[in-house]
Enzyme design. Structure first.
Site, PDB file in Angstrom:
ATOM      1  CB  VAL A  74       8.452 -15.772  27.497  1.00  0.00           C
ATOM      2  CG1 VAL A  74       7.472 -15.767  26.341  1.00  0.00           C
ATOM      3  CG2 VAL A  74       8.491 -17.147  28.127  1.00  0.00           C
ATOM      4  CG  HIS A  97      17.336 -24.386  22.646  1.00  0.00           C
ATOM      5  ND1 HIS A  97      18.434 -24.864  21.964  1.00  0.00           N
ATOM      6  CD2 HIS A  97      16.800 -23.435  21.844  1.00  0.00           C
ATOM      7  CE1 HIS A  97      18.544 -24.228  20.801  1.00  0.00           C
ATOM      8  NE2 HIS A  97      17.565 -23.356  20.706  1.00  0.00           N
ATOM      9  CG  ASP A 180      18.023 -27.681  18.971  1.00  0.00           C
ATOM     10  OD1 ASP A 180      17.649 -28.839  19.163  1.00  0.00           O
ATOM     11  OD2 ASP A 180      17.251 -26.710  18.923  1.00  0.00           O
TER      12      ASP A 180
HETATM   13  P1  NAD Z   1       5.866 -24.644  24.957  1.00  0.00           P
HETATM   14  O1  NAD Z   1       5.555 -23.485  24.083  1.00  0.00           O
HETATM   15  O2  NAD Z   1       5.307 -25.963  24.600  1.00  0.00           O
HETATM   16  O3  NAD Z   1       5.394 -24.398  26.480  1.00  0.00           O
HETATM   17  C1  NAD Z   1       5.395 -23.171  27.082  1.00  0.00           C
HETATM   18  C2  NAD Z   1       4.924 -23.233  28.537  1.00  0.00           C
HETATM   19  O4  NAD Z   1       5.397 -22.061  29.193  1.00  0.00           O
HETATM   20  C3  NAD Z   1       3.417 -23.219  28.697  1.00  0.00           C
HETATM   21  O5  NAD Z   1       3.064 -23.921  29.890  1.00  0.00           O
HETATM   22  C4  NAD Z   1       3.131 -21.730  28.886  1.00  0.00           C
HETATM   23  O6  NAD Z   1       1.915 -21.489  29.549  1.00  0.00           O
HETATM   24  C5  NAD Z   1       4.313 -21.354  29.748  1.00  0.00           C
HETATM   25  N1  NAD Z   1       4.651 -19.945  29.733  1.00  0.00           N
HETATM   26  C6  NAD Z   1       4.699 -19.111  28.674  1.00  0.00           C
HETATM   27  N2  NAD Z   1       5.071 -17.891  29.076  1.00  0.00           N
HETATM   28  C7  NAD Z   1       5.279 -17.961  30.408  1.00  0.00           C
HETATM   29  C8  NAD Z   1       5.675 -17.025  31.392  1.00  0.00           C
HETATM   30  N3  NAD Z   1       5.951 -15.772  31.068  1.00  0.00           N
HETATM   31  N4  NAD Z   1       5.790 -17.441  32.677  1.00  0.00           N
HETATM   32  C9  NAD Z   1       5.527 -18.716  33.034  1.00  0.00           C
HETATM   33  N5  NAD Z   1       5.152 -19.651  32.125  1.00  0.00           N
HETATM   34  C10 NAD Z   1       5.023 -19.269  30.842  1.00  0.00           C
HETATM   35  O7  NAD Z   1       7.459 -24.714  25.103  1.00  0.00           O
HETATM   36  P2  NAD Z   1       8.440 -25.907  24.623  1.00  0.00           P
HETATM   37  O8  NAD Z   1       8.333 -26.108  23.151  1.00  0.00           O
HETATM   38  O9  NAD Z   1       8.271 -27.057  25.552  1.00  0.00           O
HETATM   39  O10 NAD Z   1       9.871 -25.245  24.886  1.00  0.00           O
HETATM   40  C11 NAD Z   1      10.396 -25.104  26.186  1.00  0.00           C
HETATM   41  C12 NAD Z   1      11.910 -25.178  26.110  1.00  0.00           C
HETATM   42  O11 NAD Z   1      12.299 -26.488  25.681  1.00  0.00           O
HETATM   43  C13 NAD Z   1      12.531 -24.207  25.105  1.00  0.00           C
HETATM   44  O12 NAD Z   1      13.760 -23.774  25.648  1.00  0.00           O
HETATM   45  C14 NAD Z   1      12.766 -25.076  23.881  1.00  0.00           C
HETATM   46  O13 NAD Z   1      13.788 -24.602  23.030  1.00  0.00           O
HETATM   47  C15 NAD Z   1      13.165 -26.384  24.548  1.00  0.00           C
HETATM   48  N6  NAD Z   1      12.988 -27.573  23.715  1.00  0.00           N
HETATM   49  C16 NAD Z   1      11.785 -27.800  23.096  1.00  0.00           C
HETATM   50  C17 NAD Z   1      11.613 -28.947  22.344  1.00  0.00           C
HETATM   51  C18 NAD Z   1      10.264 -29.245  21.712  1.00  0.00           C
HETATM   52  O14 NAD Z   1      10.162 -30.285  21.071  1.00  0.00           O
HETATM   53  N7  NAD Z   1       9.219 -28.446  21.830  1.00  0.00           N
HETATM   54  C19 NAD Z   1      12.662 -29.875  22.201  1.00  0.00           C
HETATM   55  C20 NAD Z   1      13.872 -29.650  22.888  1.00  0.00           C
HETATM   56  C21 NAD Z   1      14.017 -28.488  23.648  1.00  0.00           C
HETATM   57 MG    MG Z   2      15.164 -26.939  18.757  1.00  0.00          MG
END
Ligand code: NAD
Ligand code: MG
Length: 340
Positions: A74, A97, A180
């Site tokens: 998104v 990321h 990653d």
């Molecule tokens: P997630 O799916 O857990 O969280 C998504 C959040 O974004 C929620 O609060 C949702 O309501 C909000 N959201 C969704 N669409 C939206 C929009 N259009 N406008 C505003 N808010 C919106 O996400 P995540 O897994 O924490 O991933 C976030 C980032 O962190 C990504 O870039 C991912 O690659 C990176 N990352 C994740 C992890 C992990 O363990 N999950 C680890 C390292 C890096």
């Molecule tokens: Mg990853």
């Protein structure tokens, strides 16, 4: 911001990483604002945690650092429609990321600092480790440094989430993105899942009890991985029996053989040449039908029902030690609503 004050931080998205970063940064003394769509699925959670919640554009306008922590798929639309029109001149745009910048899905405005701070662990662990005074190792990278201060900002953020306690390593957007994706596909998520399922199926097909096979092929994996985590493969060898060592040393290569290594190189090549990114972006744009079906097959695998039954008696799993589930906002559950 002046050089002596802490940067004000806007966190867009309050899911796995967003919540952990926000809580840790606030506890580290930063002024944190959360940007979320009004009425979105995590708004109440952010408010219950005591944060000021604004619409993503308003929050972005406030930040010296604006962290984009929504799902990767998104982010391009969100950046183009809401972040870029509102983020201050010369502010710092931060990702967890490198995917969208590396694969050209987001081209940040030229005046911005653009950095990456990626904890190498899921959000629940980022928070838990911080609370007990440790941290999850993190990597950081600089894509654009217009202020001359981008590295300091990335390191300040990294320290604030607890990551710099563990020697933050400088990387590039390219290296973070490619390693990653490779790690999660070949080893951590894809490789480990299939190894566990195939081992369990092999025992069950041969007539062994599914419950016994579950302990051998899934449950005990944690005990081994804990030894890796504490002291590497050396520590595993210190703890397992000689019989287990001899079996591992002679039979491990039956499993990870030349073909497995060739397949790993193929996984990496598809990451490096953009094949994987194009496929995932197209899948998401088409509504995730394959993704949802494949995920459902994992959820419906018989090892899941066996595990659920056995874990009901593992009282310790009900304690706070267990990681909370990601909120149901991931693309597999609600792709189109999240794309708004
Ligand atoms: P997630 O799916 O857990 O969280 C998504 C959040 O974004 C929620 O609060 C949702 O309501 C909000 N959201 C969704 N669409 C939206 C929009 N259009 N406008 C505003 N808010 C919106 O996400 P995540 O897994 O924490 O991933 C976030 C980032 O962190 C990504 O870039 C991912 O690659 C990176 N990352 C994740 C992890 C992990 O363990 N999950 C680890 C390292 C890096
Ligand atoms: Mg990853």
């Amino acid at each position: 911001m002046t050089s002596t004050s802490k940067p004000r931080i806007a966190i867009i998205g309050y899911g796995s990483q967003g919540r952990a970063h926000a809580l840790n940064l606030r506890d580290s003394g930063f002024d944190v604002t959360i940007g979320l769509r009004p009425g979105g699925p995590t708004e109440l959670k952010a408010k219950a945690d005591g944060f000021a919640v604004k619409a993503p554009g308003e929050a972005a306008a406030d930040g010296d650092i604006v962290a984009i922590l929504t799902p990767d798929m998104v982010q391009p639309q969100l950046y183009g429609e809401v972040i870029e029109p509102n983020i201050r001149q010369g502010a710092c745009l931060l990702f967890a990321h490198g995917f969208n910048v590396h694969y050209g899905q987001i081209t940040p405005r030229d005046d911005l600092d653009v950095v990456l701070v990626a904890p190498k662990g899921p959000g629940a662990l980022v928070r838990r480790e911080y609370e007990i005074g440790r941290g999850v190792p993190s990597v950081y990278a600089i894509h654009q440094d217009r202020s001359g201060n981008a590295e300091q900002l990335a390191l300040a953020y990294c320290a604030g989430i607890g990551g710099a306690r563990q020697n933050a390593i400088r990387t590039t957007f390219q290296e973070e993105t490619e390693t990653d994706l490779f790690g999660e596909q070949a080893v951590l998520c894809g490789g480990a899942t299939r190894l566990v399922q195939a081992g369990w199926e092999t025992l069950v097909e041969a007539g062994y009890q599914p419950e016994v096979a579950y302990y051998e092929c899934l449950h005990e994996l944690k005990l081994i991985v804990d030894l890796f985590y504490e002291g590497g493969i050396t520590r595993m060898h210190e703890f397992i029996s000689e019989t287990a060592q001899y079996g591992a040393l002679t039979r491990g290569d039956y499993i990870v053989d030349a073909n497995t290594r060739a397949q790993m190189r193929k996984v990496l090549a598809e990451i490096q040449d953009g094949t994987f990114a194009r496929q995932w972006i197209a899948e998401y744009a088409a509504g995730n039908a394959h993704y949802k079906a494949m995920k459902q097959a994992d959820l419906d695998h018989p090892i899941e029902a066996i595990g659920k039954k056995l874990r009901a008696n593992m009282k310790w799993l009900a304690s706070s030690q267990a990681a909370p589930a990601k909120p149901a906002t991931d693309a597999a559950s609600q792709p189109q609503s999240e794309a708004a």
